[in-house]
Design a protein around this motif. Structure first.
Motif, PDB file in Angstrom:
ATOM      1  N   PHE A  15     -20.100  25.217   2.172  1.00 43.79           N
ATOM      2  CA  PHE A  15     -19.840  23.843   2.520  1.00 43.79           C
ATOM      3  C   PHE A  15     -18.463  23.427   2.489  1.00 43.79           C
ATOM      4  CE2 PHE A  15     -23.713  25.088  -0.133  1.00 43.79           C
ATOM      5  CZ  PHE A  15     -24.556  24.348   0.351  1.00 43.79           C
ATOM      6  N   GLU A  16     -18.561  22.363   3.223  1.00 43.33           N
ATOM      7  CA  GLU A  16     -17.009  21.902   3.619  1.00 43.33           C
ATOM      8  C   GLU A  16     -16.456  21.136   2.332  1.00 43.33           C
ATOM      9  OE1 GLU A  16     -14.539  18.946   6.538  1.00 43.33           O
ATOM     10  OE2 GLU A  16     -16.554  19.477   6.665  1.00 43.33           O
ATOM     11  N   PRO A  17     -15.354  21.549   1.728  1.00 43.36           N
ATOM     12  CA  PRO A  17     -14.834  21.063   0.584  1.00 43.36           C
ATOM     13  C   PRO A  17     -14.349  19.611   0.736  1.00 43.36           C
ATOM     14  CG  PRO A  17     -13.255  22.581   1.520  1.00 43.36           C
ATOM     15  CD  PRO A  17     -14.496  22.672   2.294  1.00 43.36           C
ATOM     16  N   PHE A  18     -14.292  18.667  -0.217  1.00 43.44           N
ATOM     17  CA  PHE A  18     -13.703  17.175  -0.059  1.00 43.44           C
ATOM     18  C   PHE A  18     -13.410  16.846  -1.397  1.00 43.44           C
ATOM     19  CE2 PHE A  18     -18.219  16.767  -1.342  1.00 43.44           C
ATOM     20  CZ  PHE A  18     -18.175  15.835  -2.309  1.00 43.44           C
ATOM     21  N   ALA A  19     -12.285  15.839  -1.387  1.00 44.63           N
ATOM     22  CA  ALA A  19     -11.882  15.368  -2.505  1.00 44.63           C
ATOM     23  C   ALA A  19     -12.343  14.138  -3.214  1.00 44.63           C
ATOM     24  CB  ALA A  19     -10.337  14.948  -2.303  1.00 44.63           C
ATOM     25  N   VAL A  20     -12.171  13.848  -4.388  1.00 42.72           N
ATOM     26  CA  VAL A  20     -12.641  12.777  -5.083  1.00 42.72           C
ATOM     27  C   VAL A  20     -11.645  12.024  -5.660  1.00 42.72           C
ATOM     28  CG1 VAL A  20     -14.272  11.974  -6.861  1.00 42.72           C
ATOM     29  CG2 VAL A  20     -14.962  13.958  -5.623  1.00 42.72           C
ATOM     30  N   THR A  21     -11.847  10.575  -5.533  1.00 43.35           N
ATOM     31  CA  THR A  21     -10.747   9.708  -5.825  1.00 43.35           C
ATOM     32  C   THR A  21     -11.271   8.684  -6.732  1.00 43.35           C
ATOM     33  OG1 THR A  21     -10.712   8.497  -3.925  1.00 43.35           O
ATOM     34  CG2 THR A  21      -9.113  10.264  -4.071  1.00 43.35           C
ATOM     35  N   VAL A  22     -10.425   7.766  -7.500  1.00 42.40           N
ATOM     36  CA  VAL A  22     -10.926   6.491  -8.006  1.00 42.40           C
ATOM     37  C   VAL A  22     -10.071   5.557  -7.351  1.00 42.40           C
ATOM     38  CG1 VAL A  22     -11.872   7.669 -10.010  1.00 42.40           C
ATOM     39  CG2 VAL A  22      -9.370   7.130  -9.873  1.00 42.40           C
ATOM     40  N   ASP A  23     -10.479   4.103  -7.218  1.00 46.25           N
ATOM     41  CA  ASP A  23      -9.974   3.024  -6.975  1.00 46.25           C
ATOM     42  C   ASP A  23     -10.336   2.000  -8.003  1.00 46.25           C
ATOM     43  OD1 ASP A  23      -8.599   3.806  -4.381  1.00 46.25           O
ATOM     44  OD2 ASP A  23     -10.397   4.341  -3.840  1.00 46.25           O
ATOM     45  N   LEU A  24      -9.343   0.992  -8.273  1.00 41.36           N
ATOM     46  CA  LEU A  24      -9.625   0.275  -9.442  1.00 41.36           C
ATOM     47  C   LEU A  24      -9.404  -1.336  -8.965  1.00 41.36           C
ATOM     48  CD1 LEU A  24      -7.867   2.759 -10.769  1.00 41.36           C
ATOM     49  CD2 LEU A  24      -8.669   1.713 -12.756  1.00 41.36           C
ATOM     50  N   ALA A  25     -10.412  -2.134  -9.031  1.00 40.94           N
ATOM     51  CA  ALA A  25      -9.994  -3.470  -8.551  1.00 40.94           C
ATOM     52  C   ALA A  25     -10.139  -4.299  -9.811  1.00 40.94           C
ATOM     53  CB  ALA A  25     -11.210  -4.028  -7.839  1.00 40.94           C
ATOM     54  N   VAL A  26      -8.924  -4.647 -10.528  1.00 40.14           N
ATOM     55  CA  VAL A  26      -8.783  -5.330 -11.669  1.00 40.14           C
ATOM     56  C   VAL A  26      -8.299  -6.726 -11.413  1.00 40.14           C
ATOM     57  CG1 VAL A  26      -7.269  -5.030 -13.948  1.00 40.14           C
ATOM     58  CG2 VAL A  26      -8.173  -3.121 -12.875  1.00 40.14           C
ATOM     59  N   PHE A  27      -9.193  -7.562 -12.168  1.00 35.01           N
ATOM     60  CA  PHE A  27      -8.968  -9.004 -11.767  1.00 35.01           C
ATOM     61  C   PHE A  27      -8.264  -9.675 -12.979  1.00 35.01           C
ATOM     62  CE2 PHE A  27     -12.037  -7.986  -8.817  1.00 35.01           C
ATOM     63  CZ  PHE A  27     -11.583  -8.307  -7.539  1.00 35.01           C
ATOM     64  N   THR A  28      -7.524 -10.742 -12.801  1.00 34.79           N
ATOM     65  CA  THR A  28      -7.215 -11.763 -13.871  1.00 34.79           C
ATOM     66  C   THR A  28      -6.994 -12.907 -13.603  1.00 34.79           C
ATOM     67  OG1 THR A  28      -5.857 -11.912 -15.898  1.00 34.79           O
ATOM     68  CG2 THR A  28      -4.872 -11.462 -13.851  1.00 34.79           C
ATOM     69  N   VAL A  29      -7.073 -14.108 -14.203  1.00 35.03           N
ATOM     70  CA  VAL A  29      -6.904 -15.421 -13.903  1.00 35.03           C
ATOM     71  C   VAL A  29      -5.306 -15.929 -14.198  1.00 35.03           C
ATOM     72  CG1 VAL A  29      -7.435 -17.877 -14.263  1.00 35.03           C
ATOM     73  CG2 VAL A  29      -9.213 -15.941 -14.154  1.00 35.03           C
ATOM     74  N   ARG A  30      -4.656 -16.234 -13.496  1.00 31.82           N
ATOM     75  CA  ARG A  30      -3.118 -16.957 -13.510  1.00 31.82           C
ATOM     76  C   ARG A  30      -2.930 -18.016 -12.905  1.00 31.82           C
ATOM     77  NH1 ARG A  30       1.322 -12.211 -13.410  1.00 31.82           N
ATOM     78  NH2 ARG A  30       0.961 -11.213 -15.322  1.00 31.82           N
ATOM     79  N   GLU A  31      -2.457 -19.081 -13.416  1.00 26.80           N
ATOM     80  CA  GLU A  31      -2.089 -20.259 -12.979  1.00 26.80           C
ATOM     81  C   GLU A  31      -3.494 -20.944 -12.113  1.00 26.80           C
ATOM     82  OE1 GLU A  31       1.257 -19.573 -10.952  1.00 26.80           O
ATOM     83  OE2 GLU A  31       2.623 -19.438 -12.711  1.00 26.80           O
ATOM     84  N   ALA A  32      -4.560 -20.721 -12.631  1.00 26.11           N
ATOM     85  CA  ALA A  32      -6.065 -21.488 -12.060  1.00 26.11           C
ATOM     86  C   ALA A  32      -6.013 -20.659 -10.633  1.00 26.11           C
ATOM     87  CB  ALA A  32      -5.741 -22.904 -11.698  1.00 26.11           C
ATOM     88  N   LEU A  33      -5.578 -19.530 -10.651  1.00 25.00           N
ATOM     89  CA  LEU A  33      -5.687 -18.651  -9.370  1.00 25.00           C
ATOM     90  C   LEU A  33      -6.300 -17.374  -9.711  1.00 25.00           C
ATOM     91  CD1 LEU A  33      -2.875 -19.321  -6.862  1.00 25.00           C
ATOM     92  CD2 LEU A  33      -5.074 -20.061  -6.691  1.00 25.00           C
ATOM     93  N   LEU A  34      -7.196 -16.720  -9.096  1.00 24.98           N
ATOM     94  CA  LEU A  34      -7.753 -15.366  -9.282  1.00 24.98           C
ATOM     95  C   LEU A  34      -6.984 -14.267  -8.516  1.00 24.98           C
ATOM     96  CD1 LEU A  34      -9.871 -13.546 -10.427  1.00 24.98           C
ATOM     97  CD2 LEU A  34     -10.995 -13.511  -8.261  1.00 24.98           C
ATOM     98  N   HIS A  35      -6.222 -13.494  -9.432  1.00 25.91           N
ATOM     99  CA  HIS A  35      -5.146 -12.489  -8.962  1.00 25.91           C
ATOM    100  C   HIS A  35      -5.879 -11.123  -9.309  1.00 25.91           C
ATOM    101  CE1 HIS A  35      -2.418 -15.727  -9.480  1.00 25.91           C
ATOM    102  NE2 HIS A  35      -1.224 -15.106  -9.125  1.00 25.91           N
TER     103      HIS A  35
END
Length: 252
Positions: A15-35
């Motif tokens: 079986f061909e090897p492959f890598a596993v990663t993680v990605d994070l979408a972290v949101f907050t509200v700043r000055e009435a805008l979604l960041h």
């Protein structure tokens, strides 16, 4: 696992090897805008481009642990602060050509959190910043992170429909206008004020009135009544976004 647990004739090299990663979408509200929290990549591929925080999962590490470690390393957050965040697994992204280096499968996480300290780049990230979310930003991110960001924003918006998550972005005592502002910021739509008020007050346990004098808001209207978070954590009925609301309703 011992050698006795490996089936006879099984060869992992088939079986061909492959890598596993993680990605994070972290949101907050700043000055009435979604960041969203982003890092500028310090090395190829996509050197200099903005990307979601993340990285490779180590051999003896879970995806959840890798997500917290990468958030601490790339965004410069302390281990204790990163560990205190509630990260919700979003989905797995496994298109064969999503990374030009090799076959990489990513487990993505999403979170909507109260305002965090200013991040600072670390690891292989040249810098880290909170940036306002926009369609243009989604289209400019490295790898397939624009797609992940869009999916995460949809998930967070869904959570506001059926949970009391929006309360975390209001002061202990707030007006319904302030609560409406959180929904409008995350959903990116304008809501009808009377209809929003009616729905909030009709949802059992969502808010509780606070005794005492009303508070004057920034507008020219009369002082607004104050509320605090109720005991409900799951909303019945949910507050639906205009895009999925009943066609019999024009607003909210």
């Amino acid at each position: 696992m011992t050698e006795r647990d490996i089936p006879q004739g099984y060869d992992p090299k088939e079986f061909e090897p492959f890598a596993v990663t993680v990605d994070l979408a972290v949101f907050t509200v700043r000055e009435a805008l979604l960041h969203v929290l982003l890092v500028r990549r310090g090395q190829a591929p996509f050197a200099g481009a903005w990307a979601l925080p993340g990285g490779f999962v180590l051999p003896r590490e879970s995806a959840e642990r890798a997500a917290l470690r990468e958030l601490a390393e790339e965004a410069g957050l302390s281990e204790s602060l990163a560990s205190g965040l509630h990260l919700e697994q979003l989905r797995t992204y496994s298109d064969p050509d999503r990374d030009p280096r090799m076959r990489v499968v990513s487990v993505a996480f999403a979170a909507l959190v109260p305002d965090l300290p200013e991040p600072r780049g670390g690891g292989d990230a040249a810098e880290a910043q909170w940036l306002p979310v926009s369609r243009e930003l989604e289209h400019s991110l490295a790898f397939d992170h624009g797609r992940i960001l869009a999916d995460a924003r949809q998930r967070i918006g869904d959570k506001l429909e059926y949970t009391a998550l929006a309360m975390e972005f209001c002061p202990p005592e707030f007006t319904l206008g302030e609560l409406q502002g959180v929904y409008e910021t995350v959903w990116g739509v304008a809501l009808d004020r009377p209809n929003f008020r009616r729905k909030v007050l009709a949802t059992a346990g969502f808010v509780e009135p606070v005794g005492g004098a009303p508070r004057r808001t920034g507008g020219r209207g009369k002082p607004a009544a104050l509320y605090r978070a109720g005991a409900a954590r799951v909303l019945h009925p949910p507050l639906l976004r205009p895009s999925v609301a009943s066609t019999a309703e024009v607003h909210c």
